[in-house]
Motif scaffolding. Structure first.
Motif, PDB file in Angstrom:
ATOM      1  N   ALA A  27       0.834  -1.205   0.000  1.00  0.00           N
ATOM      2  CA  ALA A  27       0.000   0.000   0.000  1.00  0.00           C
ATOM      3  C   ALA A  27       0.867   1.254   0.000  1.00  0.00           C
ATOM      4  O   ALA A  27       1.964   1.275   0.548  1.00  0.00           O
ATOM      5  CB  ALA A  27      -0.903  -0.005   1.229  1.00  0.00           C
ATOM      6  N   TRP A  28       0.366   2.265  -0.661  1.00  0.00           N
ATOM      7  CA  TRP A  28       1.061   3.547  -0.673  1.00  0.00           C
ATOM      8  C   TRP A  28       0.891   4.198   0.694  1.00  0.00           C
ATOM      9  O   TRP A  28      -0.075   3.948   1.400  1.00  0.00           O
ATOM     10  CB  TRP A  28       0.471   4.455  -1.739  1.00  0.00           C
ATOM     11  N   SER A  29       1.815   5.067   1.053  1.00  0.00           N
ATOM     12  CA  SER A  29       1.655   5.801   2.308  1.00  0.00           C
ATOM     13  C   SER A  29       1.177   7.218   1.981  1.00  0.00           C
ATOM     14  O   SER A  29       1.635   7.838   1.021  1.00  0.00           O
ATOM     15  CB  SER A  29       2.966   5.841   3.091  1.00  0.00           C
ATOM     16  N   PHE A  30       0.243   7.684   2.780  1.00  0.00           N
ATOM     17  CA  PHE A  30      -0.343   9.000   2.580  1.00  0.00           C
ATOM     18  C   PHE A  30      -0.126   9.844   3.820  1.00  0.00           C
ATOM     19  O   PHE A  30      -0.083   9.341   4.930  1.00  0.00           O
ATOM     20  CB  PHE A  30      -1.851   8.885   2.305  1.00  0.00           C
ATOM     21  N   THR A  31      -0.001  11.146   3.611  1.00  0.00           N
ATOM     22  CA  THR A  31       0.112  12.075   4.733  1.00  0.00           C
ATOM     23  C   THR A  31      -1.276  12.636   5.023  1.00  0.00           C
ATOM     24  O   THR A  31      -2.180  12.547   4.190  1.00  0.00           O
ATOM     25  CB  THR A  31       1.081  13.227   4.399  1.00  0.00           C
ATOM     26  N   SER A  32      -1.430  13.229   6.170  1.00  0.00           N
ATOM     27  CA  SER A  32      -2.742  13.743   6.555  1.00  0.00           C
ATOM     28  C   SER A  32      -2.959  15.203   6.148  1.00  0.00           C
ATOM     29  O   SER A  32      -4.042  15.737   6.347  1.00  0.00           O
ATOM     30  CB  SER A  32      -2.934  13.598   8.066  1.00  0.00           C
TER      31      SER A  32
ATOM     32  N   ILE B  99      -2.567  11.027  -4.778  1.00  0.00           N
ATOM     33  CA  ILE B  99      -2.522  10.054  -5.876  1.00  0.00           C
ATOM     34  C   ILE B  99      -2.294  10.784  -7.197  1.00  0.00           C
ATOM     35  O   ILE B  99      -1.458  10.369  -8.005  1.00  0.00           O
ATOM     36  CB  ILE B  99      -3.813   9.216  -5.911  1.00  0.00           C
ATOM     37  N   ALA B 100      -3.014  11.876  -7.416  1.00  0.00           N
ATOM     38  CA  ALA B 100      -2.852  12.655  -8.643  1.00  0.00           C
ATOM     39  C   ALA B 100      -1.416  13.156  -8.777  1.00  0.00           C
ATOM     40  O   ALA B 100      -0.828  13.102  -9.861  1.00  0.00           O
ATOM     41  CB  ALA B 100      -3.832  13.827  -8.671  1.00  0.00           C
ATOM     42  N   ARG B 101      -0.828  13.650  -7.687  1.00  0.00           N
ATOM     43  CA  ARG B 101       0.548  14.152  -7.724  1.00  0.00           C
ATOM     44  C   ARG B 101       1.528  13.013  -8.015  1.00  0.00           C
ATOM     45  O   ARG B 101       2.520  13.201  -8.720  1.00  0.00           O
ATOM     46  CB  ARG B 101       0.926  14.838  -6.394  1.00  0.00           C
ATOM     47  N   ARG B 102       1.239  11.838  -7.474  1.00  0.00           N
ATOM     48  CA  ARG B 102       2.126  10.695  -7.709  1.00  0.00           C
ATOM     49  C   ARG B 102       2.076  10.266  -9.182  1.00  0.00           C
ATOM     50  O   ARG B 102       3.104   9.939  -9.776  1.00  0.00           O
ATOM     51  CB  ARG B 102       1.741   9.544  -6.795  1.00  0.00           C
ATOM     52  N   ILE B 103       0.893  10.273  -9.763  1.00  0.00           N
ATOM     53  CA  ILE B 103       0.765   9.927 -11.181  1.00  0.00           C
ATOM     54  C   ILE B 103       1.461  10.985 -12.035  1.00  0.00           C
ATOM     55  O   ILE B 103       2.165  10.660 -12.992  1.00  0.00           O
ATOM     56  CB  ILE B 103      -0.714   9.755 -11.571  1.00  0.00           C
ATOM     57  N   THR B 104       1.284  12.262 -11.677  1.00  0.00           N
ATOM     58  CA  THR B 104       1.968  13.337 -12.397  1.00  0.00           C
ATOM     59  C   THR B 104       3.477  13.141 -12.334  1.00  0.00           C
ATOM     60  O   THR B 104       4.177  13.280 -13.337  1.00  0.00           O
ATOM     61  CB  THR B 104       1.579  14.712 -11.820  1.00  0.00           C
ATOM     62  N   ALA B 105       3.984  12.799 -11.155  1.00  0.00           N
ATOM     63  CA  ALA B 105       5.422  12.562 -10.992  1.00  0.00           C
ATOM     64  C   ALA B 105       5.879  11.393 -11.861  1.00  0.00           C
ATOM     65  O   ALA B 105       6.969  11.432 -12.445  1.00  0.00           O
ATOM     66  CB  ALA B 105       5.756  12.306  -9.527  1.00  0.00           C
TER      67      ALA B 105
ATOM     68  N   LEU C 250      -6.230  -1.022  -5.880  1.00  0.00           N
ATOM     69  CA  LEU C 250      -5.638  -2.174  -5.195  1.00  0.00           C
ATOM     70  C   LEU C 250      -4.201  -1.889  -4.787  1.00  0.00           C
ATOM     71  O   LEU C 250      -3.794  -2.188  -3.664  1.00  0.00           O
ATOM     72  CB  LEU C 250      -5.682  -3.411  -6.096  1.00  0.00           C
ATOM     73  N   GLU C 251      -3.438  -1.300  -5.694  1.00  0.00           N
ATOM     74  CA  GLU C 251      -2.034  -0.988  -5.418  1.00  0.00           C
ATOM     75  C   GLU C 251      -1.897  -0.004  -4.259  1.00  0.00           C
ATOM     76  O   GLU C 251      -1.041  -0.160  -3.400  1.00  0.00           O
ATOM     77  CB  GLU C 251      -1.391  -0.425  -6.678  1.00  0.00           C
ATOM     78  N   ALA C 252      -2.741   1.020  -4.259  1.00  0.00           N
ATOM     79  CA  ALA C 252      -2.649   2.065  -3.240  1.00  0.00           C
ATOM     80  C   ALA C 252      -3.427   1.721  -1.971  1.00  0.00           C
ATOM     81  O   ALA C 252      -3.303   2.414  -0.966  1.00  0.00           O
ATOM     82  CB  ALA C 252      -3.160   3.381  -3.801  1.00  0.00           C
ATOM     83  N   ALA C 253      -4.234   0.672  -2.029  1.00  0.00           N
ATOM     84  CA  ALA C 253      -5.085   0.257  -0.902  1.00  0.00           C
ATOM     85  C   ALA C 253      -6.067   1.363  -0.518  1.00  0.00           C
ATOM     86  O   ALA C 253      -6.175   1.742   0.648  1.00  0.00           O
ATOM     87  CB  ALA C 253      -4.244  -0.194   0.292  1.00  0.00           C
ATOM     88  N   VAL C 254      -6.749   1.896  -1.546  1.00  0.00           N
ATOM     89  CA  VAL C 254      -7.769   2.919  -1.321  1.00  0.00           C
ATOM     90  C   VAL C 254      -9.044   2.512  -2.050  1.00  0.00           C
ATOM     91  O   VAL C 254      -9.041   1.609  -2.885  1.00  0.00           O
ATOM     92  CB  VAL C 254      -7.318   4.324  -1.816  1.00  0.00           C
ATOM     93  N   ASN C 255     -10.115   3.218  -1.763  1.00  0.00           N
ATOM     94  CA  ASN C 255     -11.388   3.006  -2.432  1.00  0.00           C
ATOM     95  C   ASN C 255     -11.255   3.425  -3.899  1.00  0.00           C
ATOM     96  O   ASN C 255     -10.640   4.456  -4.193  1.00  0.00           O
ATOM     97  CB  ASN C 255     -12.449   3.851  -1.715  1.00  0.00           C
TER      98      ASN C 255
END
Length: 84
Positions: free
Chosen positions: A2-7, A15-21, A42-47
């Protein structure tokens, strides 16, 4: 894994910024199909709705384009990629 996210920002923005990167780094090349909503969810473990929001944001920015039921692709407009 799973990807890690900040609050500090919503997950869909991150997610959008990661795809842009990934586009800027060349992982996703101009005109190349990107993974589906379900694959990224599934990869990011999000809805899947969260990924859908990220895709909507990227489509609004012009970084990705939708080809109907065929999928989403990185824009072939190099100006948009350079601007990002």
């Amino acid at each position: 894994m799973a990807w890690s996210f900040t609050s500090d920002k919503p997950a869909y923005i991150q997610i959008a910024r990661r795809i842009t990167a990934s586009v800027l780094s060349g992982e996703y090349k101009s005109g190349e199909q990107i993974p589906t909503v379900r694959q990224l969810a599934l990869e990011a473990a999000v809805n899947p709705n969260t990924v859908q929001q990220a895709f909507a944001e990227l489509e609004k920015e012009g970084i990705i384009v939708s080809h109907g039921t065929v999928g989403r692709y990185v824009t072939e407009n190099e100006g948009i990629i350079e601007e990002a």
